[in-house]
Design a protein around this motif. Structure first.
Motif, PDB file in Angstrom:
ATOM      1  N   LEU A 141       5.546  -3.148   8.282  1.00 14.72           N
ATOM      2  CA  LEU A 141       4.664  -1.997   8.089  1.00 14.72           C
ATOM      3  C   LEU A 141       5.302  -0.975   7.146  1.00 14.72           C
ATOM      4  N   ALA A 142       6.616  -0.783   7.289  1.00  9.61           N
ATOM      5  CA  ALA A 142       7.310   0.153   6.405  1.00  9.61           C
ATOM      6  C   ALA A 142       7.215  -0.314   4.955  1.00  9.61           C
ATOM      7  N   ASP A 143       7.341  -1.626   4.737  1.00  8.30           N
ATOM      8  CA  ASP A 143       7.213  -2.164   3.381  1.00  8.30           C
ATOM      9  C   ASP A 143       5.788  -2.008   2.862  1.00  8.30           C
ATOM     10  N   GLU A 144       4.812  -2.267   3.717  1.00 12.11           N
ATOM     11  CA  GLU A 144       3.416  -2.195   3.290  1.00 12.11           C
ATOM     12  C   GLU A 144       3.015  -0.785   2.901  1.00 12.11           C
ATOM     13  N   TYR A 145       3.441   0.197   3.701  1.00 12.18           N
ATOM     14  CA  TYR A 145       3.016   1.577   3.455  1.00 12.18           C
ATOM     15  C   TYR A 145       4.016   2.374   2.625  1.00 12.18           C
ATOM     16  N   MET A 164       0.849  -1.198   0.000  1.00 10.04           N
ATOM     17  CA  MET A 164       0.000   0.000   0.000  1.00 10.04           C
ATOM     18  C   MET A 164       0.879   1.240   0.000  1.00 10.04           C
ATOM     19  N   LYS A 165       0.618   2.162  -0.914  1.00  7.41           N
ATOM     20  CA  LYS A 165       1.380   3.402  -0.975  1.00  7.41           C
ATOM     21  C   LYS A 165       0.475   4.548  -0.553  1.00  7.41           C
ATOM     22  N   ILE A 166       0.975   5.420   0.332  1.00  6.18           N
ATOM     23  CA  ILE A 166       0.169   6.528   0.806  1.00  6.18           C
ATOM     24  C   ILE A 166       0.841   7.836   0.415  1.00  6.18           C
ATOM     25  N   THR A 167       0.048   8.867   0.249  1.00  4.86           N
ATOM     26  CA  THR A 167       0.567  10.179  -0.129  1.00  4.86           C
ATOM     27  C   THR A 167      -0.072  11.235   0.750  1.00  4.86           C
ATOM     28  N   GLY A 168       0.490  12.456   0.687  1.00  5.61           N
ATOM     29  CA  GLY A 168      -0.098  13.549   1.442  1.00  5.61           C
ATOM     30  C   GLY A 168       0.852  14.030   2.518  1.00  5.61           C
ATOM     31  N   ASN A 169       0.404  15.054   3.278  1.00  9.36           N
ATOM     32  CA  ASN A 169       1.221  15.632   4.331  1.00  9.36           C
ATOM     33  C   ASN A 169       1.218  14.740   5.562  1.00  9.36           C
ATOM     34  N   SER A 193       9.412   5.158   5.573  1.00 12.56           N
ATOM     35  CA  SER A 193      10.596   4.810   6.344  1.00 12.56           C
ATOM     36  C   SER A 193      10.221   4.263   7.720  1.00 12.56           C
ATOM     37  N   ARG A 194      11.188   3.612   8.348  1.00  6.77           N
ATOM     38  CA  ARG A 194      10.959   3.125   9.712  1.00  6.77           C
ATOM     39  C   ARG A 194      10.715   4.264  10.703  1.00  6.77           C
ATOM     40  N   PRO A 195      11.418   5.420  10.591  1.00 10.78           N
ATOM     41  CA  PRO A 195      11.085   6.521  11.495  1.00 10.78           C
ATOM     42  C   PRO A 195       9.623   6.954  11.386  1.00 10.78           C
ATOM     43  N   THR A 196       9.049   6.947  10.173  1.00 12.33           N
ATOM     44  CA  THR A 196       7.639   7.310  10.018  1.00 12.33           C
ATOM     45  C   THR A 196       6.752   6.301  10.740  1.00 12.33           C
ATOM     46  N   GLY A 235      -6.193  -7.425  21.069  1.00 12.69           N
ATOM     47  CA  GLY A 235      -5.286  -8.479  21.485  1.00 12.69           C
ATOM     48  C   GLY A 235      -4.391  -8.993  20.374  1.00 12.69           C
ATOM     49  N   THR A 236      -4.664  -8.552  19.146  1.00 13.83           N
ATOM     50  CA  THR A 236      -3.862  -8.996  18.001  1.00 13.83           C
ATOM     51  C   THR A 236      -2.543  -8.233  17.945  1.00 13.83           C
ATOM     52  N   ARG A 237      -1.483  -8.956  17.604  1.00 11.47           N
ATOM     53  CA  ARG A 237      -0.182  -8.315  17.444  1.00 11.47           C
ATOM     54  C   ARG A 237      -0.102  -7.672  16.069  1.00 11.47           C
ATOM     55  N   LEU A 238       0.329  -6.400  16.054  1.00  5.26           N
ATOM     56  CA  LEU A 238       0.527  -5.711  14.778  1.00  5.26           C
ATOM     57  C   LEU A 238       1.790  -6.236  14.091  1.00  5.26           C
ATOM     58  N   PRO A 239       1.877  -6.100  12.785  1.00  7.86           N
ATOM     59  CA  PRO A 239       3.118  -6.470  12.089  1.00  7.86           C
ATOM     60  C   PRO A 239       4.290  -5.651  12.620  1.00  7.86           C
ATOM     61  N   GLY A 240       5.503  -6.140  12.422  1.00 10.62           N
ATOM     62  CA  GLY A 240       6.686  -5.428  12.869  1.00 10.62           C
ATOM     63  C   GLY A 240       6.934  -4.170  12.055  1.00 10.62           C
ATOM     64  N   GLU A 241       7.859  -3.346  12.532  1.00 10.97           N
ATOM     65  CA  GLU A 241       8.161  -2.077  11.869  1.00 10.97           C
ATOM     66  C   GLU A 241       8.562  -2.262  10.408  1.00 10.97           C
ATOM     67  N   ARG A 242       9.429  -3.220  10.156  1.00 14.25           N
ATOM     68  CA  ARG A 242       9.901  -3.416   8.786  1.00 14.25           C
ATOM     69  C   ARG A 242       8.760  -3.816   7.866  1.00 14.25           C
TER      70      ARG A 242
END
Length: 256
Positions: free
Chosen positions: A37-41, A1-6, A44-47, A28-35
């Protein structure tokens, strides 16, 4: 998924909360890891880090058992989601802007700074080198060091912009929270990285000054990334220690 905007972190956070409300991630569900999520969206990892901290601050997610971030609530009520995400500027966006503006400001200052202004910077470095780097006076000396460089450009507009960026450290809830986390993690003003900045200014070398400033601020980014990650790990260790104590007490009762 690619996102745009401010404010990318806000858009990531909004997408995550939409996923929670739509049932993609149940309580109670575990979210995906940072890496992941960074790939999905495609950010960067800082974002991702800023988005997760914003969501944690508002109670959407929490650190649990040393295994990551977990969903804590599914519905925050009508209109609450937008309020929760309106955190303004994150620390990483703020430092990115500082790299841009302060990098060029220090290069300009290198060709216009006076001996009196250099002496002021020397004195501020002495204040920053105090025994306890967590003292408020040290943090304030760090701020005044950077503002003194902005002032040495002789450009009032540049000084105003840099003053505004420093004000955002405390006025933006997300940025203030992240810097507070960093201080708890032992991150303090990088005094040694300020010395090459001052040396380049004394040499009236714009390129060296620009490079020293950018290197310093990129180091701040690295510190923030490490501190916020270590905070998560520290919470996990504390939870694990508490659980061990509980189990130990239960075993003691059973052995009586």
């Amino acid at each position: 998924m690619k996102i745009t905007g401010n404010k990318l972190y806000q858009r990531v956070a909004a997408s995550v909360t939409e996923g929670i409300e739509a049932g993609r991630w149940a309580v109670g569900t575990r979210l995906p890891g940072e890496r992941d999520l960074a790939d999905e969206y495609k950010v960067s990892r800082p974002t991702i880090r800023e988005a997760m901290i914003a969501l944690e601050m508002q109670g959407w997610i929490e650190v649990r058992h040393g295994s990551g971030l977990y969903v804590t609530r599914r519905d925050h009520g009508a209109g609450r989601r937008e309020d929760a995400l309106n955190f303004d500027v994150g620390a990483f966006d703020l430092i990115e802007a500082r790299i841009l503006f302060e990098g060029e400001a220090v290069a300009l200052a290198a060709v216009s700074i006076t001996d009196e202004q250099l002496a002021e910077l020397d004195a501020l470095l002495e204040e920053m080198a105090a025994d306890d780097p967590n003292e408020p006076m040290v943090i304030d000396a760090d701020r005044r060091f950077h503002l003194a460089i902005a002032n040495a450009t002789g450009n009032a507009a540049i000084r105003s912009v840099i003053e505004y960026l420093w004000e955002l450290r405390v006025k933006s809830p997300l940025a203030a929270n992240m810097f507070a986390r960093a201080r708890r993690g032992g991150v303090t003003p990088r005094v040694d990285e300020h010395r090459p900045i001052l040396a380049a200014l004394k040499a009236r070398d714009p390129n060296a000054a620009r490079n020293a400033m950018r290197l310093h601020l990129r180091g701040v980014v690295d510190d923030l990334l490490e501190a916020t990650e270590l905070e998560v790990m520290e919470r996990a260790r504390n939870e694990l220690d508490a659980r061990r104590d509980s189990v130990s007490k239960r075993l003691e009762i059973g052995s009586v």
